[in-house]
Design an enzyme around this catalytic site. Structure first.
Site, PDB file in Angstrom:
ATOM      1  CD  GLU A 135      40.126  32.750  30.959  1.00 26.05           C
ATOM      2  OE1 GLU A 135      40.501  31.661  30.493  1.00 26.05           O
ATOM      3  OE2 GLU A 135      40.363  33.106  32.120  1.00 26.05           O
ATOM      4  CG  HIS A 186      48.499  39.947  36.653  1.00 23.00           C
ATOM      5  ND1 HIS A 186      49.493  39.024  36.515  1.00 23.00           N
ATOM      6  CD2 HIS A 186      47.452  39.289  37.208  1.00 23.00           C
ATOM      7  CE1 HIS A 186      49.080  37.851  36.967  1.00 23.00           C
ATOM      8  NE2 HIS A 186      47.838  37.991  37.398  1.00 23.00           N
TER       9      HIS A 186
END
Lengths: 420, 415
Positions: free
Chosen positions: A153, A223
């Site tokens: 990321e 999530h």
């Protein structure tokens, strides 16, 4: 000095990589900005000249200011991000029923068609992405423009920043908002400050980082998070969250074409479940402006993303009890349209702010703090925040954690008690 | 670790004016006949030996063991390096007399690295580096005056006084700055490499991108993330470790379990260069640029160098290393002394001329510093909130986005 055979082979190989869609574009790093300027003029991204956008006089009741303060108001002559006026949906031509991921796909298709420097990348995006947002993009634009990255990321964000600083448009995807934290150093320290610290010599306005956020019913700890508060605390970036397919397409196109770096948060639960008529045309929704979804007179309720659906249900329930709610979608969290909320609260005198993210230091705190300072004498009741609790939430507690319509109705009733 | 040669071995030198025994070339003869009074110009070229300056990793080829350089070029490198040295010493003095505040990371001792890289690069190549960026900024289109003005925090500085010591930029020279966050410049540099790859003309070499960082930064995770991507996609990326053997106050063997940084890319090729020899740096970077620009993939470059000052001005630099070590480096491996001896040995200049040049540069630097001091500080209006965001409408005027909260809240337009 002879190059190794590997090097020579590589030279021949790399010249085949990258399907550039237009042969008339010059490949010259120095003309990167020229390419972009050309494109932007073609797509009519000039600011509107309509007078409604220029009525920015400060309120006349500024008697609280000290006499020693220097008046800076002559500097504020421009609406922030007047990239396009609010679209007139009736004039936009034919529409198609799209859900959120197909609307976002449509926006990216449009952006990449109109901007040859636009590239799209992230984990698993090449086959279409884990939420199908990038389906067919690689087939359409080629492997040189749509490609997978490794699981990095920080590297993804940094590369987007570098590519944008060199003049390109980088649409990066972080697979889940919960994974945006490794990229935080690049976002906060590089992305947000590049223009400022280089004295406007360089900027990474071409960056748009898209990421799915929010509870989805089965996401559990990693999530389901909503990181908008962390991001909104960073001057220099823009934070956007759409509530549905039609505004998502317009907001994403504005974000990609914005001259400032944008983090675009997509409520993942809406990817399939939200279906709306979305214009096929290329349209943009201005950043930095809120939208009043339903006018009302008794209470102002403010939210963003998925929460608007909950608020609409709560407002319907309240309407049965005779309460008229004005529902406002912020759409852009940084910079947020305080003026719209202030005007509304001056009318209603009561405010409820609701968001999924935890209560303490959530973005609702920013809204409340500003509103109490600006509307203190207009308020008839303490401002209510209906938010997630201050705890991580696993699957088993998700239903208890979320600020649902019952909790919002409760808050609406509470503020109504103050006005008799 | 290399020992720089005390004097570069001069292999051969061709200067038609000085050597009477060799037959002059046609051009030289014509010039001599035509302009007897003028000293012959760019035929003053010498070849220097670079044996032992390079070590390679995973490479079939390596930089040449010799380099040809003209007098003009070597003199220009000397002048640039000497200006860098005087500038850094001036910064030291100004910091101690509190004219420069905040952070100040000095580059003296490492001048050959910035000079050599710049000599082998084109302006269109992208360069990003760490906070120790004064000299890179000077090499890439900066001037002593604008750099010092920036350090003084004056509005005539290169970043209008808002960037400070760690943030110099130059758009015309594709210099993307100075970064304060250790290692963060490397993924951003990857983005430049990607842009160069994306914009490349098929069949001709790509422009390259270089990210410079120190031995202390070399163990940052994001550097490996970038290297992986660069290698995967064969991007024209150069990972340049300026190994001055200390990560702030911790020596290399105490902060790094692996100190052969040029091998750190595993399968990615690497080359280690003697960073105190500007000729070696130039030839090494020429080789690296050619390799990387051909699309063969990224490369790790380790420059063996040294910094005389501490990590920053708040670090004396002697608590974690011996004064003897610093003194020994100064006397045997100083990059400036090396260039001076090279100039004299090649007959390009004599001690007198060098002294004259030094004197001229000292005066020039002092004059520029004086001018830099005379500039004024940036003002709240308009500089404090300037350029946080782009200006409205895409026109690059300076206008405040109305949502930025001014000190007096009621004056903030649109709140």
């Amino acid at each position: 000095m002879a190059m190794s055979t590997k090097a020579i082979a590589a030279t021949r190989q790399y010249s085949r990589i990258g399907a550039h869609s237009s042969s008339t574009i010059k490949y010259d790093t120095r003309s990167f900005s020229a390419i972009i300027l050309q494109q932007q003029t073609k797509n009519n991204l000039d600011p509107p000249s309509s007078s409604s956008k220029n009525n920015l006089d400060p309120p006349s009741s500024s008697s609280s200011s000290s006499s020693s303060y220097v008046d800076h108001s002559h500097l504020y002559n421009n609406t922030y991000h007047p990239q396009a006026p609010e679209p007139n949906y009736t004039d936009l031509g034919p529409t198609t029923k799209l859900n959120l991921f197909t609307a976002i796909n449509s926006a990216m298709q449009t952006a990449m068609k109109t901007d040859p420097t636009a590239i799209m990348f992230g984990e698993d995006v090449a086959f279409g992405g884990v939420f199908r947002c990038s389906q067919d993009l690689r087939e359409e634009f080629g492997e040189g423009r749509v490609f997978n990255t490794p699981l990095s990321e920080n590297g993804i964000a940094g590369m987007a920043i570098g590519y944008a600083s060199a003049g390109g448009t980088a649409i990066g995807e972080i697979q889940f908002g919960d994974y945006i934290f490794p990229a935080f150093d690049q976002i906060v320290n590089e992305m947000a400050k590049f223009r400022f610290r280089s004295g406007n010599q360089w900027n990474c306005g071409g960056v748009t980082l898209r990421t799915p956020v929010g509870a989805v019913g089965h996401g559990a700890l990693y999530h389901s998070q909503s990181p908008e508060a962390y991001l909104a605390h960073t001057p220099g970036i823009v934070v956007v969250m759409p509530r549905g397919p039609r505004c998502a397409k317009g907001l994403l196109l504005s974000s990609i074409r914005s001259k400032d770096p944008v983090v675009f948060l997509e409520p993942k639960i809406l990817y399939r479940s939200a279906v709306e008529e979305v214009p096929d045309a290329d349209y943009q929704i201005p950043l930095g402006k809120a939208e009043i979804l339903r006018p009302g007179t008794d209470v102002t309720i403010v939210g963003w993303g998925t929460q608007l659906r909950t608020l609409q249900i709560a407002a319907d329930l309240a309407a049965k009890e005779g309460v008229s709610c004005e529902i406002i979608d912020l759409r852009t969290l940084l910079p947020w349209d305080a003026e719209c909320i202030i005007e509304s609260v001056k009318k209603t005198g009561k405010l409820v702010v609701s968001h999924e993210a935890p209560l303490t230091c959530g973005f609702g705190a920013e809204v409340v703090a500003t509103l109490q300072a600006e509307c203190f004498f207009h308020l008839e009741a303490p401002i209510q925040r209906v938010c997630g609790y201050d705890t991580p939430f696993g699957l088993v507690f998700e239903k208890h954690y979320l600020p649902d319509e019952k909790k919002n109705l409760d808050a609406i009733r509470r503020v109504m008690e103050f006005s008799l | 670790m290399f020992a720089s040669k005390a004097a570069s071995m001069l292999l051969r030198r061709s200067a038609a004016s000085a050597v009477s025994s060799s037959a002059p070339t046609g051009a030289a003869a014509a010039l001599r006949n035509g302009m007897a009074n003028m000293r012959l110009m760019s035929s003053d070229v010498a070849t220097f030996d670079l044996t032992g300056s390079f070590e390679t990793h995973h490479l079939d080829t390596q930089p040449n063991n010799t380099i040809e350089m003209s007098k003009e070029e070597l003199l220009s490198h000397f002048e640039l390096m000497y200006t860098m040295r005087r500038m850094e010493i001036t910064c030291d003095n100004e910091y101690k007399s509190r004219a420069i505040r905040g952070f100040c990371h000095l580059y003296d001792g490492q001048e050959a690295v910035a000079t050599g890289i710049n000599a082998s690069f084109e302006t269109a190549d992208s360069w990003i580096t760490s906070y120790r960026c004064h000299c890179t900024a000077l090499a890439r289109g900066g001037s002593v005056e604008s750099i010092l003005a920036e350090l003084f925090g004056n509005v005539d500085g290169q970043t209008k006084g808002k960037g400070g010591s760690m943030h110099f930029y130059n758009k015309a020279h594709n210099f993307f700055g100075g970064q304060g966050i250790v290692g963060a410049q490397v993924p951003v540099g990857l983005g430049f490499a990607f842009a160069n790859h994306y914009n490349a003309k098929p069949g001709s070499p790509m422009q390259v991108a270089i990210a410079c960082y120190g031995d202390g930064a070399a163990n940052q995770g994001q550097i490996w993330e970038s290297a992986n991507m660069a290698s995967l996609w064969n991007l024209p990326m150069i990972f340049c470790i300026e190994n001055n053997h200390y990560g702030m106050g911790t020596s290399m063997d105490r902060h790094s379990s692996h100190s052969d940084y040029y091998k750190m890319g595993n399968h990615i090729p690497g080359v280690r260069i003697d960073g105190m020899n500007v000729l070696a740096v130039k030839e090494g970077m020429r080789f690296v640029k050619e390799y990387v620009g051909s699309g063969a993939g990224p490369m790790y470059v380790e420059m063996m160098t040294y910094r005389y000052h501490g990590h920053s001005m708040s670090d004396p630099g002697t608590t974690y290393r011996n004064r003897e070590e610093i003194a020994l480096t100064r006397s045997t491996r100083d990059p400036l002394e090396f260039v001076k001896r090279t100039l004299i040995d090649a007959g390009f200049a004599d001690a007198e001329q060098i002294k004259e040049t030094e004197k001229r540069i000292r005066k020039d630097v002092a004059a520029q510093v004086k001018k830099a001091k005379a500039s004024s500080k940036p003002t709240i209006e308009p500089h404090l909130f300037e350029y946080v965001y782009s200006s409205g409408g895409g026109k690059e005027q300076n206008e405040f986005p109305p949502h930025i909260r001014m000190p007096d809240f009621s004056k903030s337009k649109n709140y």
